[in-house]
Each structure stands twice: as structure tokens, then as C-alpha cells.
Design an enzyme around this catalytic site. Structure first.
Site, short mmCIF file in Angstrom:
data_model
loop_
_atom_site.label_atom_id
_atom_site.label_comp_id
_atom_site.label_asym_id
_atom_site.label_seq_id
_atom_site.Cartn_x
_atom_site.Cartn_y
_atom_site.Cartn_z
N TRP A 34 0.87 -1.18 0.00
CA TRP A 34 0.00 0.00 0.00
C TRP A 34 0.89 1.22 0.00
O TRP A 34 1.86 1.28 0.76
CB TRP A 34 -0.93 0.04 1.23
CG TRP A 34 -1.64 1.36 1.29
CD1 TRP A 34 -2.69 1.74 0.51
CD2 TRP A 34 -1.29 2.49 2.10
NE1 TRP A 34 -3.02 3.05 0.80
CE2 TRP A 34 -2.19 3.52 1.77
CE3 TRP A 34 -0.32 2.73 3.07
CZ2 TRP A 34 -2.14 4.78 2.37
CZ3 TRP A 34 -0.27 3.98 3.68
CH2 TRP A 34 -1.18 4.99 3.33
N GLU A 66 -2.79 -2.92 -2.73
CA GLU A 66 -3.98 -2.41 -2.03
C GLU A 66 -4.36 -1.01 -2.51
O GLU A 66 -3.58 -0.07 -2.39
CB GLU A 66 -3.69 -2.38 -0.52
CG GLU A 66 -4.84 -1.87 0.32
CD GLU A 66 -4.50 -1.84 1.82
OE1 GLU A 66 -3.35 -2.18 2.19
OE2 GLU A 66 -5.38 -1.47 2.61
N LYS A 69 -6.93 2.48 -2.64
CA LYS A 69 -7.59 3.34 -1.65
C LYS A 69 -8.36 4.43 -2.37
O LYS A 69 -8.01 4.82 -3.48
CB LYS A 69 -6.52 3.94 -0.73
CG LYS A 69 -7.08 4.69 0.45
CD LYS A 69 -6.02 4.80 1.54
CE LYS A 69 -6.48 5.70 2.66
NZ LYS A 69 -5.69 5.54 3.86
N ASP A 113 -9.47 -3.56 1.26
CA ASP A 113 -9.58 -3.05 2.63
C ASP A 113 -10.99 -2.52 2.79
O ASP A 113 -11.45 -1.70 1.98
CB ASP A 113 -8.52 -1.95 2.85
CG ASP A 113 -8.50 -1.42 4.27
OD1 ASP A 113 -9.58 -1.03 4.77
OD2 ASP A 113 -7.41 -1.38 4.87
N HIS A 148 -11.66 1.22 2.36
CA HIS A 148 -11.08 1.93 1.23
C HIS A 148 -12.02 2.16 0.06
O HIS A 148 -11.57 2.33 -1.07
CB HIS A 148 -9.83 1.20 0.74
CG HIS A 148 -8.68 1.36 1.68
ND1 HIS A 148 -7.39 1.07 1.34
CD2 HIS A 148 -8.63 1.80 2.96
CE1 HIS A 148 -6.59 1.30 2.37
NE2 HIS A 148 -7.33 1.74 3.37
N HIS A 195 -8.32 -6.87 3.92
CA HIS A 195 -7.96 -6.12 5.12
C HIS A 195 -9.27 -5.88 5.84
O HIS A 195 -10.06 -5.01 5.45
CB HIS A 195 -7.27 -4.81 4.77
CG HIS A 195 -5.79 -4.93 4.73
ND1 HIS A 195 -4.94 -3.86 4.64
CD2 HIS A 195 -5.00 -6.03 4.82
CE1 HIS A 195 -3.69 -4.30 4.66
NE2 HIS A 195 -3.70 -5.61 4.77
N ASP A 224 -12.52 6.10 6.14
CA ASP A 224 -11.51 5.07 6.39
C ASP A 224 -10.88 5.28 7.77
O ASP A 224 -9.71 5.59 7.89
CB ASP A 224 -10.45 5.14 5.28
CG ASP A 224 -9.33 4.14 5.48
OD1 ASP A 224 -9.60 3.05 6.01
OD2 ASP A 224 -8.19 4.46 5.10
N ASP A 244 -10.48 3.18 10.33
CA ASP A 244 -9.75 2.06 10.92
C ASP A 244 -10.17 1.78 12.36
O ASP A 244 -9.33 1.57 13.23
CB ASP A 244 -8.23 2.29 10.83
CG ASP A 244 -7.74 2.25 9.39
OD1 ASP A 244 -7.73 1.16 8.81
OD2 ASP A 244 -7.39 3.31 8.84
N ASP A 252 -6.88 -5.04 9.79
CA ASP A 252 -6.23 -3.74 9.63
C ASP A 252 -7.04 -2.66 10.32
O ASP A 252 -8.00 -2.14 9.76
CB ASP A 252 -6.04 -3.41 8.14
CG ASP A 252 -5.24 -2.12 7.95
OD1 ASP A 252 -4.67 -1.62 8.94
OD2 ASP A 252 -5.18 -1.61 6.82
#
Ligand code: RNT
Ligand code: ZN
Length: 422
Positions: free
Chosen positions: A188, A229, A231, A262, A265, A289, A297, A299, A329
Site C-alpha cells: 500500500w 492495495e 484506496k 480493505d 477503502h 484487510h 476510512d 480504521d 487492519d
């Protein structure tokens, strides 16, 4: 709950699921055989162990919170990871970022990283029976300050990061070879811009060329599995991200590399679950992820929500568990970090168990026969089936405490270990 009552509850649950043609024993076998890759970076807020300490920044990954007990050394991180693993059932792997190398307090530049810097991690993983996964680190570095790394117009910047990623793939392949289990290397990059970007094509062309050069080097699939990855945007890269979904999807498909999805993302209303059945037709394997975006995003620690369940259901419905690599993640520094790891990992496993307990054949038959009311009603009924009893039983068979017992161990660890780190 006593052992006996857990067994008794599970037995009753088994009978209920059997009414719908679901074999609980088979579901538990699949769950036990599926590994979850635990991300090292939840333990220290994506800090890493390079000297001097790099500051987290670039590309919109940010950790918020200042809960006491962040791991400050490799030893502390390993201790916290061991604690987390002891409360997570099933198979586990460890997902390392290259900035977590064992550099012995010396300054080692990222274009000089080598397998020897990960020797102690490999030994530790072997000792714990863990597979390793790996990530190149193209953020928190002066050479990423412009916002661009592999997609930079500056040839020297690109060369530096190309060398870094090449080395990281070599390290990952080494890990896979040493441990006898393929290592997933995920890439990433933060590359993007805050505001209107006019020469998007040029940045993407640079990225394409950088990737072509990096992945020219081939490794045995028994040692290394590559993924890239995408985004949508990050803080400071709101207007343009070079490595978008379309870019990587096409590049990866053409070059026989996996894509990493992810969960944070994509556009907030876009279903990551819905992508699975499309990607499986064109890729051998996928990396996930598993994360939780709250409005963006962000997380957040993974929880058992609709999106995660939908994602796992798409995997089991496609009978594709063997083709999916599951990694976590998220990073939250506002709560007990070890507890966060365990909560997220167990949520991912619960979602998978829920999916494995779906009477998919029955639902498919209804769909085929046009019984769409029945399909909806049965999907709804499954939500209140005694799935928790099966989960508790699974934890017991894996010698890991169920429900609140594990929380008590975390409070204890917080008092005896984390709170003493000041
Ligand atoms: C960032 C990506 C990436 C990172 C890790 C630390 O938005 O999700 O996977 O979280 O490399
Ligand atoms: Zn990610």
C-alpha cells in the site's frame, strides 16, 4: 459457564441448525482451519522500531487516542502479541510492517532492509507456530513527504522506493521459505494529493512503471504471494489517489498479483462483499484487510456488523475460503490495545462462523424456485439462531476462554503490565 453447560448448549444449537440442513461440526472444522493474520501495528499505533523514531504521517493514516500501555520495544510488542494470541481461537498468523524490523538500535535505511533484520521475528514466529505476512513501509519517512513515492515524478525518489519494495518482497519470500508457509506481501502506498491534480495520468504512468520493475523479480508461490492495495482517499489525499481501485485491479489482473480489499477503502455505501464474486472469476486469490470505517476510512476496531457478515457470507457462498487471505487492519489508541486486537480478531472469526452456519443450499433452492419471500424470511430467521452457543463451544475446544472470561484476563494484564509502562 461450566464446560458441561457449554457443551449442552452447543448440542441444542446443533440440533436446531440440523433442522435447516446445516452441519455444525463441518462449520467448526472450516473455522478452525482458517487463519487470521494479526497486524503488528495495533500494538504501538503504527510506530515501528526504526531509529530514530519515525513519525506517523503521510497518506491519511492517523491514529487517535493516548491510552496507556503502548508497546515501546520489540520485546513489549511480542509480549502483547502473545497475550492477544492466547485469547484468540483458531489458526493465527502475524502481519509485520517492514518498519518493525529488529535493527538493533542502528539506523538502517529502508533501501537497505534485508532478511537479517527479521531473523528474530522469524525465529519467534517459528517458535509460536505462526505464519508471517509482510508489508513494505512507504509512509512516515522524509522521502514520502511530498505525498508521492512510487508515483513520484522525481526519479531518485522512485528509485529509492522501488529498491525498498524489491527488498521487502525478498524478505517476505525469505520468511515464507524459512517457515514453510507462503508469506503474503502487501503493498500500500500513500501517493496522492490534497487538491485538484492535473497530471493524474503522469503519476499513474510512473506508478505503473515502478510496479512493472518491482514485480519483474519472480519468487516461488510456495514462498511468496503478492498483493496490491487500493484506496479511495486519505487525509491530505482527498482529491487524488494514484493507486485507485481501477488502477490496481487492472494492473494486478494483468500481472498475476492479488488485490487487497480493505473494508475502509471504498465509498461508504459501496459493498465490499459484492466485489468478491466478481474478483473470484478473475483472480486465484484475494487478500482482505478486515477493518471498520466509521463515516470514512477510520480504521476502527472490527466488530460483528452487517458489512463484515455480508463479506464472509459471500466467501462461504462461493465456497472460496481456501482462496481468501484474511488479515486485520485497524488501529485504535483510545482503548486497551491488546483488548482491541482480540475484539477485532474474534469479531472476524464470529462473522465467518455465522457465514459457515448459513443454510446456503436451502436458500439457493428457494431462489431457484422463485420463493423469494421464503428466502428473505429464512435469512432473517438465521439471525436469531443460537450461534453464540456454537461460538462458545468453539472457544472451549480451542482452549481459549469464551465470553467475559477473556475480558477479565485483559483487565488483569492492563493492571499488571500495560499501566506500568510510562
Ligand atoms: C492504509 C492501508 C494500509 C495500512 C497499513 C498500516 O490506508 O489500509 O493497509 O493500514 O499498511
Ligand atoms: Zn489496509
Amino acid at each position: 459457564m461450566t464446560r458441561q453447560s457449554i457443551e449442552h448448549c452447543c448440542q441444542t444449537a446443533k440440533e436446531r441448525y440440523a433442522e435447516f440442513g446445516v452441519d455444525v461440526g463441518k462449520a467448526l472444522e472450516s473455522l478452525a482451519a482458517t487463519s487470521i493474520s494479526l497486524h503488528c501495528w495495533q500494538g504501538d499505533d503504527v510506530g515501528g522500531f526504526e531509529a530514530p523514531d519515525a513519525q506517523l504521517g503521510g497518506g491519511g493514516i492517523a491514529v487517535t487516542g493516548s491510552f496507556p500501555g503502548k508497546a515501546r520495544t520489540i520485546e513489549e510488542l511480542r509480549r502483547d502479541l502473545s497475550m492477544a494470541y492466547s485469547l484468540i481461537p483458531g489458526r493465527r498468523r502475524l502481519n509485520l510492517h517492514s518498519s518493525y524490523g529488529d535493527f538493533g538500535g542502528r539506523r538502517v535505511e529502508r533501501d537497505e532492509f534485508a532478511p537479517e533484520h527479521f531473523r528474530s521475528w522469524i525465529d519467534w514466529a517459528r517458535d509460536k507456530g505462526l505464519g508471517l505476512d509482510f508489508n513494505a513501509t512507504l509512509f512516515s519517512h522524509v522521502k514520502a513527504d511530498s505525498g508521492y513515492t512510487l508515483a513520484s515524478p522525481d526519479e531518485n525518489i522512485r528509485a529509492f522506493w522501488i529498491e525498498h519494495v524489491k527488498r521487502c518482497r525478498a524478505i517476505a519470500a525469505h520468511m515464507g521459505k524459512e517457515l514453510g508457509k507462503p508469506c503474503v506481501h502487501n503493498l500500500w502506498i500513500p501517493d496522492g494529493a490534497k487538491d485538484e491534480t492535473v497530471n493524474r495520468l503522469a503519476h499513474r504512468k510512473h506508478l505503473q512503471n515502478s510496479l512493472d520493475e518491482i514485480y519483474e523479480v519472480k519468487y516461488s508461490p510456495d514462498h511468496l504471494k503478492d498483493s496490491v492495495e487500493c484506496k479511495l482517499f486519505g487525509i491530505g489525499s482527498e482529491s487524488f489517489v494514484a493507486g485507485s481501485h481501477e488502477f490496481y485491479l487492472l494492473w494486478a489482473q494483468k500481472n498475476g498479483v492479488m488485490v487487497c480489499l480493505d473494508m475502509g477503502h471504498f465509498h461508504p455505501t459501496e459493498s465490499v462483499a459484492d466485489k468478491v464474486s466478481a474478483l473470484l472469476l478473475f483472480f486465484d486469490e484475494i487478500l482482505l484487510h478486515v477493518s471498520r470505517g466509521v463515516r470514512w476510512d477510520s480504521d476502527h476496531v472490527v466488530t460483528l456488523g452487517d458489512e463484515l457478515r455480508a463479506l464472509m457470507l459471500e466467501i462461504t457462498r462461493a465456497d472460496a475460503l481456501g482462496r481468501i487471505n484474511i488479515a486485520l487492519d485497524f488501529f485504535d489508541a483510545s482503548i486497551n490495545r491488546v483488548g482491541a486486537w482480540i475484539t477485532g480478531a474474534r469479531a472476524a472469526q464470529k462473522a465467518l462462523l455465522y457465514a459457515l452456519l448459513e443454510p446456503t443450499d436451502k436458500l439457493r433452492a428457494m431462489e431457484r424456485d422463485g420463493d423469494l419471500f421464503g428466502r428473505l424470511a429464512l435469512l432473517e430467521e438465521m439471525k436469531t439462531m443460537p450461534f453464540g452457543a456454537v461460538w462458545e463451544y468453539f472457544c472451549q475446544t480451542q482452549n481459549v476462554p469464551g465470553h467475559s472470561d477473556w475480558m477479565r484476563e485483559i483487565y488483569d494484564y492492563e493492571k499488571k503490565v500495560l499501566k506500568l509502562r510510562t
